[in-house]
Design a protein around this motif. Structure first.
Motif, PDB file in Angstrom:
ATOM      1  N   GLY A  23     -14.158  23.108   2.503  1.00 42.70           N
ATOM      2  CA  GLY A  23     -14.172  21.774   2.815  1.00 42.70           C
ATOM      3  C   GLY A  23     -13.006  21.399   4.003  1.00 42.70           C
ATOM      4  O   GLY A  23     -12.216  22.290   4.270  1.00 42.70           O
ATOM      5  N   ALA A  24     -13.150  20.100   4.260  1.00 41.22           N
ATOM      6  CA  ALA A  24     -12.194  19.628   5.162  1.00 41.22           C
ATOM      7  C   ALA A  24     -10.835  19.285   4.571  1.00 41.22           C
ATOM      8  O   ALA A  24     -10.875  18.255   3.500  1.00 41.22           O
ATOM      9  CB  ALA A  24     -12.769  18.557   5.983  1.00 41.22           C
ATOM     10  N   ALA A  25      -9.801  19.622   4.894  1.00 40.06           N
ATOM     11  CA  ALA A  25      -8.417  19.423   4.340  1.00 40.06           C
ATOM     12  C   ALA A  25      -7.689  18.360   4.945  1.00 40.06           C
ATOM     13  O   ALA A  25      -7.469  18.329   6.406  1.00 40.06           O
ATOM     14  CB  ALA A  25      -7.855  20.734   4.207  1.00 40.06           C
ATOM     15  N   MET A  26      -7.312  17.376   4.293  1.00 39.92           N
ATOM     16  CA  MET A  26      -6.506  16.170   4.888  1.00 39.92           C
ATOM     17  C   MET A  26      -5.171  16.487   4.482  1.00 39.92           C
ATOM     18  O   MET A  26      -4.886  16.273   3.110  1.00 39.92           O
ATOM     19  CB  MET A  26      -7.022  14.901   4.421  1.00 39.92           C
ATOM     20  N   THR A  27      -4.178  17.103   5.321  1.00 38.81           N
ATOM     21  CA  THR A  27      -2.901  17.189   5.028  1.00 38.81           C
ATOM     22  C   THR A  27      -1.985  15.881   5.276  1.00 38.81           C
ATOM     23  O   THR A  27      -2.571  15.182   6.277  1.00 38.81           O
ATOM     24  CB  THR A  27      -2.248  18.226   5.694  1.00 38.81           C
ATOM     25  N   CYS A  28      -1.160  15.817   4.704  1.00 37.08           N
ATOM     26  CA  CYS A  28      -0.317  14.447   4.955  1.00 37.08           C
ATOM     27  C   CYS A  28       0.470  14.713   6.377  1.00 37.08           C
ATOM     28  O   CYS A  28       0.909  15.568   6.765  1.00 37.08           O
ATOM     29  CB  CYS A  28       1.169  14.652   3.978  1.00 37.08           C
ATOM     30  N   ASN A  29       0.182  13.325   7.232  1.00 36.82           N
ATOM     31  CA  ASN A  29       0.745  13.136   8.422  1.00 36.82           C
ATOM     32  C   ASN A  29       1.531  11.956   8.406  1.00 36.82           C
ATOM     33  O   ASN A  29       1.925  11.734   9.375  1.00 36.82           O
ATOM     34  CB  ASN A  29      -0.169  13.554   9.575  1.00 36.82           C
ATOM     35  N   ARG A  35       4.521   5.023   5.295  1.00 35.93           N
ATOM     36  CA  ARG A  35       3.330   4.504   4.436  1.00 35.93           C
ATOM     37  C   ARG A  35       3.567   3.133   3.754  1.00 35.93           C
ATOM     38  O   ARG A  35       2.632   2.273   3.636  1.00 35.93           O
ATOM     39  CB  ARG A  35       3.189   5.615   3.186  1.00 35.93           C
ATOM     40  N   GLY A  36       5.027   2.876   3.346  1.00 29.45           N
ATOM     41  CA  GLY A  36       5.265   1.669   2.821  1.00 29.45           C
ATOM     42  C   GLY A  36       4.968   0.420   3.866  1.00 29.45           C
ATOM     43  O   GLY A  36       4.395  -0.577   3.783  1.00 29.45           O
ATOM     44  N   ILE A  37       5.476   0.757   5.244  1.00 24.16           N
ATOM     45  CA  ILE A  37       5.056  -0.244   6.300  1.00 24.16           C
ATOM     46  C   ILE A  37       3.725  -0.493   6.622  1.00 24.16           C
ATOM     47  O   ILE A  37       3.368  -1.516   6.638  1.00 24.16           O
ATOM     48  CB  ILE A  37       6.019   0.282   7.346  1.00 24.16           C
ATOM     49  N   ARG A  38       2.813   0.582   6.552  1.00 18.34           N
ATOM     50  CA  ARG A  38       1.467   0.488   6.696  1.00 18.34           C
ATOM     51  C   ARG A  38       0.868  -0.497   5.592  1.00 18.34           C
ATOM     52  O   ARG A  38       0.171  -1.318   5.683  1.00 18.34           O
ATOM     53  CB  ARG A  38       0.900   1.834   6.581  1.00 18.34           C
ATOM     54  N   ILE A  39       1.374  -0.278   4.466  1.00 15.24           N
ATOM     55  CA  ILE A  39       0.488  -0.994   3.193  1.00 15.24           C
ATOM     56  C   ILE A  39       1.029  -2.316   3.477  1.00 15.24           C
ATOM     57  O   ILE A  39       0.297  -3.242   3.163  1.00 15.24           O
ATOM     58  CB  ILE A  39       1.218  -0.292   1.903  1.00 15.24           C
ATOM     59  N   VAL A  64     -10.427  -5.734   9.376  1.00 12.27           N
ATOM     60  CA  VAL A  64     -10.511  -4.447   9.846  1.00 12.27           C
ATOM     61  C   VAL A  64      -9.241  -3.631  10.109  1.00 12.27           C
ATOM     62  O   VAL A  64      -8.752  -2.670   9.653  1.00 12.27           O
ATOM     63  CB  VAL A  64     -11.556  -4.133  11.159  1.00 12.27           C
ATOM     64  N   PHE A  65      -8.539  -4.367  10.909  1.00  7.26           N
ATOM     65  CA  PHE A  65      -7.091  -3.508  11.134  1.00  7.26           C
ATOM     66  C   PHE A  65      -6.193  -3.553   9.895  1.00  7.26           C
ATOM     67  O   PHE A  65      -5.470  -2.580   9.626  1.00  7.26           O
ATOM     68  CB  PHE A  65      -6.180  -4.329  12.053  1.00  7.26           C
ATOM     69  N   GLY A  66      -6.218  -4.645   8.884  1.00  5.54           N
ATOM     70  CA  GLY A  66      -5.504  -4.610   7.647  1.00  5.54           C
ATOM     71  C   GLY A  66      -6.070  -3.650   6.685  1.00  5.54           C
ATOM     72  O   GLY A  66      -5.376  -2.757   6.129  1.00  5.54           O
ATOM     73  N   GLY A  73      -2.025   3.975   4.761  1.00 12.50           N
ATOM     74  CA  GLY A  73      -0.739   4.002   4.095  1.00 12.50           C
ATOM     75  C   GLY A  73      -1.055   4.615   2.550  1.00 12.50           C
ATOM     76  O   GLY A  73      -0.233   5.375   2.022  1.00 12.50           O
ATOM     77  N   ALA A  74      -2.025   4.109   1.856  1.00 14.54           N
ATOM     78  CA  ALA A  74      -2.388   4.736   0.711  1.00 14.54           C
ATOM     79  C   ALA A  74      -2.497   5.891   0.465  1.00 14.54           C
ATOM     80  O   ALA A  74      -2.215   6.857  -0.379  1.00 14.54           O
ATOM     81  CB  ALA A  74      -3.511   3.658  -0.029  1.00 14.54           C
TER      82      ALA A  74
END
Length: 96
Positions: A23-29, A35-39, A64-66, A73-74
């Motif tokens: 499967g497709a692996a999504m690694t943390c980037n 992450r906190g700022i994006r949330i 949409v952007f939110g 972020g999550a």
């Protein structure tokens, strides 16, 4: 119950925690601070779309952007950062 375990296993595989099943692996980037700022930005944009009295196009753009900021972020993964080669996650220790 079996279906639930299969679904959970698929989600874990997609998030990059267990890549033994393929499967497709999504690694943390996206790192912790980012992450906190994006949330926070995601919640603020969604709230602005709902309560700021923006024109209809601005309201939907804020939603949409939110939503994108909140989800990246999550989850800790941003497809745009992958395409640009940016990774703000701390490096994993060599033994893990």
């Amino acid at each position: 119950m079996r279906r639930t375990r299969e679904s959970f296993s698929a989600i874990v595989t997609l998030m990059g925690e267990d890549t033994n099943e393929g499967g497709a692996a999504m690694t943390c980037n996206v790192g912790g601070t980012e992450r906190g700022i994006r949330i926070v930005i995601g919640i603020a944009l969604i709230a602005a779309g709902a309560f700021a009295g923006l024109p209809e196009a601005g309201m939907y753009a804020a939603y949409v952007f939110g939503a994108v900021a909140l989800m990246t972020g999550a989850v800790g993964y941003c497809p745009a950062w992958m395409l640009l080669g940016i990774n703000t996650c701390p490096a994993k220790p060599a033994g893990k």
